[in-house]
Design an enzyme around this catalytic site. Structure first.
Site, PDB file in Angstrom:
ATOM      1  N   ARG A 103       0.883  -1.175   0.000  1.00  0.00           N
ATOM      2  CA  ARG A 103       0.000   0.000   0.000  1.00  0.00           C
ATOM      3  C   ARG A 103       0.915   1.217   0.000  1.00  0.00           C
ATOM      4  O   ARG A 103       1.689   1.410   0.944  1.00  0.00           O
ATOM      5  CB  ARG A 103      -0.914   0.002   1.228  1.00  0.00           C
ATOM      6  N   HIS A 130      -7.290   0.843  -6.543  1.00  0.00           N
ATOM      7  CA  HIS A 130      -7.512   0.000  -5.353  1.00  0.00           C
ATOM      8  C   HIS A 130      -8.227  -1.284  -5.796  1.00  0.00           C
ATOM      9  O   HIS A 130      -9.400  -1.504  -5.487  1.00  0.00           O
ATOM     10  CB  HIS A 130      -8.355   0.778  -4.334  1.00  0.00           C
ATOM     11  N   GLN A 133     -10.151  -3.655  -3.239  1.00  0.00           N
ATOM     12  CA  GLN A 133     -11.468  -3.168  -2.821  1.00  0.00           C
ATOM     13  C   GLN A 133     -12.517  -3.557  -3.867  1.00  0.00           C
ATOM     14  O   GLN A 133     -13.615  -4.011  -3.530  1.00  0.00           O
ATOM     15  CB  GLN A 133     -11.422  -1.645  -2.659  1.00  0.00           C
ATOM     16  N   ASP A 220     -16.937   7.555  -1.666  1.00  0.00           N
ATOM     17  CA  ASP A 220     -15.623   7.404  -1.022  1.00  0.00           C
ATOM     18  C   ASP A 220     -15.334   8.732  -0.333  1.00  0.00           C
ATOM     19  O   ASP A 220     -15.968   9.756  -0.624  1.00  0.00           O
ATOM     20  CB  ASP A 220     -14.572   7.082  -2.111  1.00  0.00           C
ATOM     21  N   CYS A 260     -16.338   2.225   0.498  1.00  0.00           N
ATOM     22  CA  CYS A 260     -15.183   1.354   0.767  1.00  0.00           C
ATOM     23  C   CYS A 260     -14.726   1.441   2.218  1.00  0.00           C
ATOM     24  O   CYS A 260     -14.067   0.536   2.714  1.00  0.00           O
ATOM     25  CB  CYS A 260     -14.038   1.712  -0.168  1.00  0.00           C
ATOM     26  N   ARG A 288     -13.750  -8.278   1.759  1.00  0.00           N
ATOM     27  CA  ARG A 288     -12.320  -8.069   1.528  1.00  0.00           C
ATOM     28  C   ARG A 288     -11.561  -9.358   1.870  1.00  0.00           C
ATOM     29  O   ARG A 288     -10.644  -9.758   1.161  1.00  0.00           O
ATOM     30  CB  ARG A 288     -11.800  -6.913   2.402  1.00  0.00           C
TER      31      ARG A 288
HETATM   32  N1   CP Z   1     -11.193   0.185   2.340  1.00  0.00           N
HETATM   33  C1   CP Z   1      -9.935   0.046   2.807  1.00  0.00           C
HETATM   34  O1   CP Z   1      -8.989  -0.215   2.046  1.00  0.00           O
HETATM   35  O2   CP Z   1      -9.805   0.184   4.141  1.00  0.00           O
HETATM   36  P1   CP Z   1      -8.436   0.397   4.942  1.00  0.00           P
HETATM   37  O3   CP Z   1      -7.865   1.710   4.470  1.00  0.00           O
HETATM   38  O4   CP Z   1      -8.818   0.420   6.395  1.00  0.00           O
HETATM   39  O5   CP Z   1      -7.506  -0.727   4.615  1.00  0.00           O
HETATM   40  N1  NVA Z   2      -9.663   7.091  -1.578  1.00  0.00           N
HETATM   41  C1  NVA Z   2      -9.351   6.602  -0.257  1.00  0.00           C
HETATM   42  C2  NVA Z   2      -9.654   5.151  -0.162  1.00  0.00           C
HETATM   43  C3  NVA Z   2      -9.416   4.542   1.211  1.00  0.00           C
HETATM   44  C4  NVA Z   2      -9.668   3.067   1.242  1.00  0.00           C
HETATM   45  C5  NVA Z   2      -7.890   6.873   0.040  1.00  0.00           C
HETATM   46  O1  NVA Z   2      -7.054   6.706  -0.868  1.00  0.00           O
HETATM   47  O2  NVA Z   2      -7.586   7.298   1.158  1.00  0.00           O
END
Ligand code: CP
Ligand code: NVA
Length: 320
Positions: A103, A130, A133, A220, A260, A288
């Site tokens: 990530r 992502h 997700q 989101d 999400c 997930r």
């Molecule tokens: N939706 C999602 O990816 O959640 P986190 O940021 O908590 O991993």
């Molecule tokens: N768009 C958000 C998604 C979090 C799961 C971010 O990147 O923070």
């Protein structure tokens, strides 16, 4: 040649249905107390340069349920690209572990890691995409509606990583996608071009136009991880894009709400919508786990995916 899970566009439609089918099977068999140690003895390294609840817990739990082991590397642990180059991290990790999840901010970091690693790499979120997700979201929709192709899906919010992955998902799964973003917050040029070129749906700055008659309303956060200094300006720019009861009234009668998470309650979505009977947010979060287990099995034991009926007899668990 090794496969990675970096985006949805690299999947063939048959691979998507294979993945979702395996995820659904793992989910129902888990609920029946069946174990699948498909990844016994395998290790996943998880590199996090941003915070996480869902992604971390579901990968770690998923790996444990599959008989393997996951190692969490916090943002300051290895200093990827700072203490050590992406290439050197990739080459070292590849000598010890079977799978890497990352990530991070720049999508290029994820691509470089995948290029330099000799083991499969999973994108656990970048500023561009992502896909994990979306794998969970498509599983959620498949289990709720049965079929994806006939759906009208409205994405209301920021044209950032989630919106991009929704565009990739529409190209793969064939549903109609309406994307509503304030001016200046549209998805990246290539994604908008693809939406139009492949006639996947529309891009509008009018949330009502996107939501009218839609089966699914998805939103989101307005301020993604890394954009915190823009939060106040974004609250102003997005104030007409809240998913609330007034907006939902224009959707299809049985429409559902998705997010999400994490949610900023009272900003992009009201409590009433998030916690109400039309909300599938906890199914998404649960899925997930199942979707990512399927992704990991697909990457490390592809023969299992080609035989979704199962090439091993699942063992009845005594502890569940
Ligand atoms: N939706 C999602 O990816 O959640 P986190 O940021 O908590 O991993
Ligand atoms: N768009 C958000 C998604 C979090 C799961 C971010 O990147 O923070």
């Amino acid at each position: 040649m090794k496969r990675d899970f970096i985006d949805l566009s690299s999947l063939a439609p048959g691979e998507l249905s294979g993945l979702l089918g395996l995820a659904a099977r793992l989910k129902s068999e888990l609920k029946n107390g069946l174990e699948h140690p498909y990844l016994r003895g395998r290790t996943l390294a998880m590199i996090f340069q941003k915070p996480s609840l869902r992604t971390r817990i579901t990968f770690e739990t998923g790996m444990a349920q599959l008989g393997g082991h996951a190692i969490y590397l916090a943002p300051d642990d290895i200093g990827i690209g700072e203490r050590e180059s992406v290439k050197d991290v990739a080459r070292n990790l590849s000598r010890w572990v079977d799978l890497i999840m990352i990530r991070t901010f720049a999508h290029a970091t994820c691509l470089e890691l995948a290029r330099e690693a000799t083991v499969p790499v999973i994108n656990g979120l970048t500023d561009l995409l992502h896909p994990c997700q979306l794998a969970a979201d498509l599983l959620t929709l498949m289990q709720h509606f049965g079929e994806l192709r006939k759906l009208k899906i409205a994405f209301v919010g920021d044209g950032f990583n989630l919106a991009h992955s929704w565009i990739e998902a529409a190209a793969l799964a064939g549903f109609e996608l309406r994307v509503a973003c304030p001016a200046g917050y549209e998805p990246g040029k290539n994604f908008v071009a693809r939406l139009r070129r492949e006639r996947l749906g529309i891009l509008t700055d009018d949330p009502l136009e996107a939501v009218r008659g839609a089966d699914v309303i998805y939103t989101d956060t307005w301020t993604s991880m890394g954009q915190e200094t823009e939060a106040e300006r974004r609250r102003q720019d997005f104030k007409h894009f809240q998913v609330n009861h007034a907006l939902m009234r224009h959707a299809a009668r049985e429409a559902i709400v998705m997010h999400c998470l994490p949610a900023h309650r009272g900003e992009e979505i009201t409590d009433e919508m998030l916690d109400g009977p039309q909300s599938l947010v906890l199914e998404q979060a649960e899925n997930r786990l199942h979707a990512q287990k399927a992704v990991m099995v697909w990457l490390l034991r592809p023969e299992i995916l080609s035989n979704v009926a199962g090439s091993e007899n699942p063992k009845k668990s005594v502890s569940r």
